[in-house]
Design an enzyme around this catalytic site. Structure first.
Site, PDB file in Angstrom:
ATOM      1  N   GLU A  72      43.071  41.269  45.090  1.00 40.31           N
ATOM      2  CA  GLU A  72      43.434  39.985  45.672  1.00 40.31           C
ATOM      3  C   GLU A  72      43.858  40.126  47.128  1.00 40.31           C
ATOM      4  O   GLU A  72      44.454  41.136  47.517  1.00 40.31           O
ATOM      5  CB  GLU A  72      44.584  39.328  44.881  1.00 40.31           C
ATOM      6  CG  GLU A  72      44.192  38.762  43.532  1.00 40.31           C
ATOM      7  CD  GLU A  72      44.085  39.820  42.446  1.00 40.31           C
ATOM      8  OE1 GLU A  72      43.499  39.536  41.378  1.00 40.31           O
ATOM      9  OE2 GLU A  72      44.581  40.947  42.667  1.00 40.31           O
ATOM     10  N   GLN A 124      45.400  41.686  29.247  1.00 43.22           N
ATOM     11  CA  GLN A 124      46.562  42.344  28.652  1.00 43.22           C
ATOM     12  C   GLN A 124      47.701  41.369  28.367  1.00 43.22           C
ATOM     13  O   GLN A 124      47.844  40.343  29.033  1.00 43.22           O
ATOM     14  CB  GLN A 124      47.056  43.451  29.587  1.00 43.22           C
ATOM     15  CG  GLN A 124      46.048  44.563  29.828  1.00 43.22           C
ATOM     16  CD  GLN A 124      45.877  45.460  28.617  1.00 43.22           C
ATOM     17  OE1 GLN A 124      46.837  45.862  27.978  1.00 43.22           O
ATOM     18  NE2 GLN A 124      44.624  45.785  28.303  1.00 43.22           N
ATOM     19  N   ASP A 130      41.569  51.407  37.259  1.00 43.49           N
ATOM     20  CA  ASP A 130      41.197  50.105  36.692  1.00 43.49           C
ATOM     21  C   ASP A 130      41.190  48.985  37.736  1.00 43.49           C
ATOM     22  O   ASP A 130      41.270  47.816  37.379  1.00 43.49           O
ATOM     23  CB  ASP A 130      42.174  49.746  35.563  1.00 43.49           C
ATOM     24  CG  ASP A 130      41.667  48.610  34.686  1.00 43.49           C
ATOM     25  OD1 ASP A 130      40.479  48.613  34.344  1.00 43.49           O
ATOM     26  OD2 ASP A 130      42.457  47.720  34.343  1.00 43.49           O
TER      27      ASP A 130
END
Length: 409
Positions: free
Chosen positions: A294, A107, A289
C-alpha cells in the site's frame, strides 16, 4: 617558455584545480551525510526504550489527534516522538467501545473502536513464542508478536513506514462480547474452559478458532491510519504466484529489474528504492508474503511504501529465504542511508537494539532468542549481498544518494 606552452600549462593546472575542488567537495558532502547518518543512529538508540506512560505534557490534544498529525507522505511517525509512549499506552488500555470482524483478508483479525473513536486492528495469539512454523516461508497463521517486533525494527532501521503496534491483553467475556457486532458475536464459542472466536476472513474456519486462556486473550493492536490518508493497493513487482510449479518472471529472469525500471512508478522517484528497503526489512523478519503493498492514494510514486501486515514473519528462525532479497540482488542498488544504518547494526547491535525496544511491551518477551539471533545472521547476509554488488558494479553505481526531506515531497 613560449606563450603557447604557458597557455597549455595554465589549462592543465586549471583542470587539476577544478577536479581537486570537485573531489574535495564531494568528499566533504559525503562525509557530512555520513556524519548525519551517525547522529541519527545515535538519536535512535537513545530513544529506543518506549515507556508506556499515559502522561501527555505540553498539549491538550488526545493521543489519537497527536498520532494522526504525525502522518505525512514519507513517514507514519517522526524521528523525535516524545509522545510515543502515551499513544501506545492509550492503544493498550483505552476502553473498547465496539468490536467487529476485521477488514477483508485471508487471516483472522478483529476491528476494535477504542474510547475517543480510534480504530485499531486486533490480531490474536495463535502460537507459543517457541513454536516453529514449518513448510513454505508464508505458511501458518498470522503471528501477533511479529507485528510488534516488525514495528520496532522499522524504528531501528529508521524507515518509519510501519503503523504503530503494541501488545494488548483483552478479556473476551467482559471487554469484547458486550460491544461486539452480531456478525462477530456469531463466531464466538467455548472450547473446554476457554473462550474462542473464529471471525470472518478467507481462511477463517469454525474448526480453527483462536482461543483465549480462559477469557484473557493475548494479541496485538495496530493503529489505523487516519481516514484523510486513503490507501492505494499495488501489486508487488516481486510478488509470488502461490501456485505450485508456476514461477513468477522474477524467479527465472535475472534481467527482470531492467524491465521494472521501465514501468511506472519505478522509472522515477523513490518507489524502487522503497521496494529494496522493504526487501531488506522483510528478509530480516522472514516475511515472504508481501504480494501486494500500500501507498497513499494519488501519490504518483512519491509517497512511501507503507509497511502494513507484517504478521507472516518470525515463523522459523532457521529458515533464511534468500528469494526475499531478489529486488536487492537483481537491481543492485541501495540507499546510502540504508547501507550506513545496516553497517551500524553489525556485531550484535541489531539484536540488542530490538530486544531493548520491545522490553516495555505488555506482551514482552515478544520474540524468542533464536529469532533474535537469526536477525543478526540475516544482517550479515544482506551486507554480503551488497558487497557482491559493489564488487561487480562499483560503489558509485550501487550506493544511491537519496536524502529527501521526508515531510516536503
Amino acid at each position: 617558455m613560449k606563450l603557447k606552452q604557458r597557455v597549455v600549462l595554465l589549462a592543465i593546472l586549471l583542470v587539476i584545480f577544478i577536479f581537486t575542488k570537485v573531489f574535495l567537495i564531494d568528499n566533504l558532502d559525503t562525509s557530512a551525510a555520513n556524519r548525519e547518518d551517525q547522529r541519527a543512529f545515535q538519536r535512535m538508540l537513545s530513544g529506543l526504550r518506549v515507556v508506556l506512560d499515559p502522561r501527555l505534557e505540553h498539549t491538550l490534544q488526545s493521543p489519537w489527534e497527536i498520532a494522526a498529525q504525525w502522518v505525512v507522505p514519507r513517514e507514519v511517525y517522526p524521528e523525535d516522538t516524545p509522545e510515543l509512549g502515551a499513544v501506545m499506552h492509550a492503544m493498550t488500555t483505552k476502553k473498547i467501545i465496539k468490536a467487529d470482524v476485521g477488514y477483508k483478508g485471508t487471516q483472522l483479525k478483529a476491528l476494535l473502536i477504542l474510547e475517543g473513536g480510534q480504530k485499531v486492528v486486533f490480531k490474536p495469539k495463535r502460537y507459543a513464542r517457541d513454536y516453529i512454523v514449518e513448510g513454505e516461508p508464508y505458511a501458518g497463521y498470522d503471528r501477533h508478536n511479529a507485528e510488534v517486533a516488525a514495528f520496532h525494527l522499522d524504528r531501528i532501521l529508521g524507515f518509519r513506514r510501519a503503523p504503530l503496534v503494541v501488545g494488548r491483553f483483552v478479556n473476551l467475556r467482559t471487554e469484547i462480547k458486550p460491544v461486539a457486532t452480531e456478525q462477530l458475536l456469531g463466531t464466538f464459542m467455548t472450547v473446554g474452559n476457554n473462550t474462542c472466536f473464529y471471525g470472518k476472513c478467507y481462511y477463517c474456519r469454525e474448526t480453527e478458532p483462536a482461543c483465549a486462556d480462559g477469557d484473557i486473550m493475548e494479541g496485538s493492536v495496530t493503529l489505523w491510519l487516519p481516514d484523510v490518508w486513503p490507501l492505494q493497493k499495488h501489486r508487488h513487482p516481486w510478488g509470488r504466484t502461490y501456485r505450485e510449479g508456476k514461477l513468477a518472471r522474477w524467479e527465472y529472469d535475472e534481467s527482470y529489474c531492467d524491465a521494472v525500471k521501465k514501468t511506472s512508478p519505478y522509472d522515477s522517484g523513490p518507489r524502487l528504492l522503497d521496494i529494496i528497503d522493504t526487501a531488506i526489512f522483510d528478509y530480516l523478519i522472514g516475511n515472504a508474503d508481501r504480494h501486494h503493498y500500500e501507498s497513499f492514494q494519488d501519490d504518483e510514486g512519491a509517497s512511501m511504501l507503507i509497511l502494513l501486515d507484517n504478521a507472516k514473519s518470525f515463523g522459523n528462525p532457521a529458515l533464511d529465504e534468500r528469494s526475499i532479497l531478489a529486488p536487492l540482488y537483481q537491481c543492485c542498488i541501495i540507499r546510502v542511508s540504508t547501507w550506513n544504518r545496516l553497517n551500524y547494526l553489525k556485531n550484535g547491535v541489531l539484536k540488542s537494539a530490538l530486544k531493548t525496544a520491545m522490553s516495555h511491551d505488555p506482551i514482552s518477551p515478544v520474540l524468542s532468542d533464536p529469532h533474535l539471533d537469526a536477525l543478526d545472521q540475516r544482517l550479515l547476509s544482506i551486507l554480503a549481498t551488497v558487497k557482491q554488488c559493489t564488487d561487480q558494479f562499483g560503489p558509485d553505481v550501487v550506493l544511491v544518494e537519496d536524502r529527501m526531506t521526508l515531510s516536503h515531497l
